[in-house]
Design a protein around this motif. Structure first.
Motif, mmCIF file in Angstrom:
data_model
loop_
_atom_site.group_PDB
_atom_site.id
_atom_site.type_symbol
_atom_site.label_atom_id
_atom_site.label_comp_id
_atom_site.label_asym_id
_atom_site.label_seq_id
_atom_site.Cartn_x
_atom_site.Cartn_y
_atom_site.Cartn_z
ATOM 1 N N MET A 1 0.828 -1.179 0.000
ATOM 2 C CA MET A 1 0.000 0.000 0.000
ATOM 3 C C MET A 1 0.875 1.246 0.000
ATOM 4 O O MET A 1 1.454 1.598 1.005
ATOM 5 N N PRO A 2 0.981 1.898 -1.124
ATOM 6 C CA PRO A 2 1.853 3.059 -1.236
ATOM 7 C C PRO A 2 1.282 4.275 -0.516
ATOM 8 O O PRO A 2 0.080 4.507 -0.542
ATOM 9 N N LEU A 3 2.158 5.010 0.161
ATOM 10 C CA LEU A 3 1.750 6.252 0.789
ATOM 11 C C LEU A 3 2.164 7.406 -0.107
ATOM 12 O O LEU A 3 3.279 7.447 -0.606
ATOM 13 N N LEU A 4 1.255 8.330 -0.317
ATOM 14 C CA LEU A 4 1.525 9.472 -1.181
ATOM 15 C C LEU A 4 1.415 10.759 -0.384
ATOM 16 O O LEU A 4 0.632 10.853 0.548
ATOM 17 N N THR A 5 2.183 11.771 -0.772
ATOM 18 C CA THR A 5 2.065 13.066 -0.127
ATOM 19 C C THR A 5 0.792 13.742 -0.621
ATOM 20 O O THR A 5 0.167 13.309 -1.581
ATOM 21 N N THR A 6 0.408 14.822 0.028
ATOM 22 C CA THR A 6 -0.827 15.519 -0.333
ATOM 23 C C THR A 6 -0.836 15.937 -1.793
ATOM 24 O O THR A 6 -1.810 15.719 -2.505
ATOM 25 N N THR A 7 0.261 16.508 -2.273
ATOM 26 C CA THR A 7 0.320 16.968 -3.662
ATOM 27 C C THR A 7 0.268 15.806 -4.632
ATOM 28 O O THR A 7 -0.465 15.830 -5.611
ATOM 29 N N GLU A 8 1.031 14.750 -4.352
ATOM 30 C CA GLU A 8 1.013 13.566 -5.214
ATOM 31 C C GLU A 8 -0.386 12.960 -5.252
ATOM 32 O O GLU A 8 -0.878 12.592 -6.309
ATOM 33 N N LEU A 9 -1.018 12.891 -4.102
ATOM 34 C CA LEU A 9 -2.356 12.317 -4.055
ATOM 35 C C LEU A 9 -3.335 13.160 -4.850
ATOM 36 O O LEU A 9 -4.109 12.635 -5.632
ATOM 37 N N ALA A 10 -3.301 14.451 -4.647
ATOM 38 C CA ALA A 10 -4.251 15.322 -5.335
ATOM 39 C C ALA A 10 -4.142 15.166 -6.841
ATOM 40 O O ALA A 10 -5.152 15.023 -7.534
ATOM 41 N N ASN A 11 -2.938 15.137 -7.352
ATOM 42 C CA ASN A 11 -2.760 15.018 -8.800
ATOM 43 C C ASN A 11 -3.054 13.610 -9.311
ATOM 44 O O ASN A 11 -3.778 13.441 -10.292
ATOM 45 N N GLU A 12 -2.513 12.590 -8.664
ATOM 46 C CA GLU A 12 -2.704 11.217 -9.129
ATOM 47 C C GLU A 12 -4.145 10.754 -8.951
ATOM 48 O O GLU A 12 -4.747 10.175 -9.854
ATOM 49 N N LEU A 13 -4.698 11.018 -7.784
ATOM 50 C CA LEU A 13 -6.063 10.582 -7.528
ATOM 51 C C LEU A 13 -7.050 11.331 -8.423
ATOM 52 O O LEU A 13 -8.018 10.749 -8.899
ATOM 53 N N ALA A 14 -6.791 12.598 -8.665
ATOM 54 C CA ALA A 14 -7.654 13.371 -9.573
ATOM 55 C C ALA A 14 -7.658 12.742 -10.959
ATOM 56 O O ALA A 14 -8.713 12.610 -11.582
ATOM 57 N N ASP A 15 -6.501 12.316 -11.426
ATOM 58 C CA ASP A 15 -6.422 11.642 -12.730
ATOM 59 C C ASP A 15 -7.209 10.335 -12.715
ATOM 60 O O ASP A 15 -7.942 10.038 -13.653
ATOM 61 N N ARG A 16 -7.060 9.568 -11.656
ATOM 62 C CA ARG A 16 -7.747 8.276 -11.581
ATOM 63 C C ARG A 16 -9.262 8.425 -11.520
ATOM 64 O O ARG A 16 -9.994 7.596 -12.041
ATOM 65 N N LEU A 17 -9.726 9.472 -10.825
ATOM 66 C CA LEU A 17 -11.164 9.650 -10.625
ATOM 67 C C LEU A 17 -11.808 10.598 -11.633
ATOM 68 O O LEU A 17 -13.013 10.832 -11.564
ATOM 69 N N HIS A 18 -11.005 11.161 -12.505
ATOM 70 C CA HIS A 18 -11.494 12.110 -13.508
ATOM 71 C C HIS A 18 -12.150 13.324 -12.858
ATOM 72 O O HIS A 18 -13.229 13.765 -13.263
ATOM 73 N N VAL A 19 -11.495 13.830 -11.815
ATOM 74 C CA VAL A 19 -11.914 15.073 -11.165
ATOM 75 C C VAL A 19 -10.699 15.984 -11.082
ATOM 76 O O VAL A 19 -9.577 15.570 -11.382
ATOM 77 N N SER A 20 -10.890 17.214 -10.658
ATOM 78 C CA SER A 20 -9.760 18.139 -10.561
ATOM 79 C C SER A 20 -9.012 17.933 -9.244
ATOM 80 O O SER A 20 -9.589 17.448 -8.265
ATOM 81 N N PRO A 21 -7.730 18.335 -9.206
ATOM 82 C CA PRO A 21 -6.989 18.272 -7.941
ATOM 83 C C PRO A 21 -7.651 19.106 -6.846
ATOM 84 O O PRO A 21 -7.597 18.751 -5.672
ATOM 85 N N ALA A 22 -8.320 20.191 -7.228
ATOM 86 C CA ALA A 22 -9.025 21.015 -6.240
ATOM 87 C C ALA A 22 -10.148 20.224 -5.564
ATOM 88 O O ALA A 22 -10.401 20.383 -4.368
ATOM 89 N N THR A 23 -10.811 19.365 -6.322
ATOM 90 C CA THR A 23 -11.868 18.525 -5.750
ATOM 91 C C THR A 23 -11.280 17.566 -4.728
ATOM 92 O O THR A 23 -11.837 17.379 -3.638
ATOM 93 N N VAL A 24 -10.153 16.970 -5.052
ATOM 94 C CA VAL A 24 -9.495 16.052 -4.113
ATOM 95 C C VAL A 24 -9.115 16.804 -2.842
ATOM 96 O O VAL A 24 -9.359 16.328 -1.733
ATOM 97 N N ARG A 25 -8.532 17.988 -2.982
ATOM 98 C CA ARG A 25 -8.155 18.770 -1.798
ATOM 99 C C ARG A 25 -9.388 19.145 -0.975
ATOM 100 O O ARG A 25 -9.354 19.137 0.258
ATOM 101 N N ARG A 26 -10.498 19.456 -1.632
ATOM 102 C CA ARG A 26 -11.733 19.780 -0.912
ATOM 103 C C ARG A 26 -12.228 18.567 -0.122
ATOM 104 O O ARG A 26 -12.646 18.688 1.027
ATOM 105 N N TRP A 27 -12.155 17.369 -0.747
ATOM 106 C CA TRP A 27 -12.569 16.151 -0.048
ATOM 107 C C TRP A 27 -11.704 15.905 1.188
ATOM 108 O O TRP A 27 -12.185 15.418 2.196
#
Length: 69
Positions: A1-27
């Motif tokens: 289970m990889p741990l990601l920093t906030t910035t890495e998560l916002a960008n990578e997870l946003a790509d995976r979920l097809h949402v913006s990094p701002a949405t990830v940060r809001r969540w």
């Protein structure tokens, strides 16, 4: 289970979920994403994040006492 920093998560997870990094940060701010660490150094487990965002519908049993035909 990889741990990601906030910035890495916002960008990578946003790509995976097809949402913006701002949405990830809001969540994150809304408490919808689980994390480990403090306010300044959040780290996220991708498996836990995906589990938190996965919708699992519940099936309710039919009501009893209904009309009988």
């Amino acid at each position: 289970m990889p741990l990601l920093t906030t910035t890495e998560l916002a960008n990578e997870l946003a790509d995976r979920l097809h949402v913006s990094p701002a949405t990830v940060r809001r969540w994150v701010l809304e408490g919808k994403l689980p994390y480990v660490g403090g306010a300044r150094s959040k780290r996220f487990d991708l498996d836990a994040v995906m589990a938190a965002l996965t919708y699992t519908p519940t099936v309710r049993p039919p009501k009893s006492g209904g009309r009988k035909d």
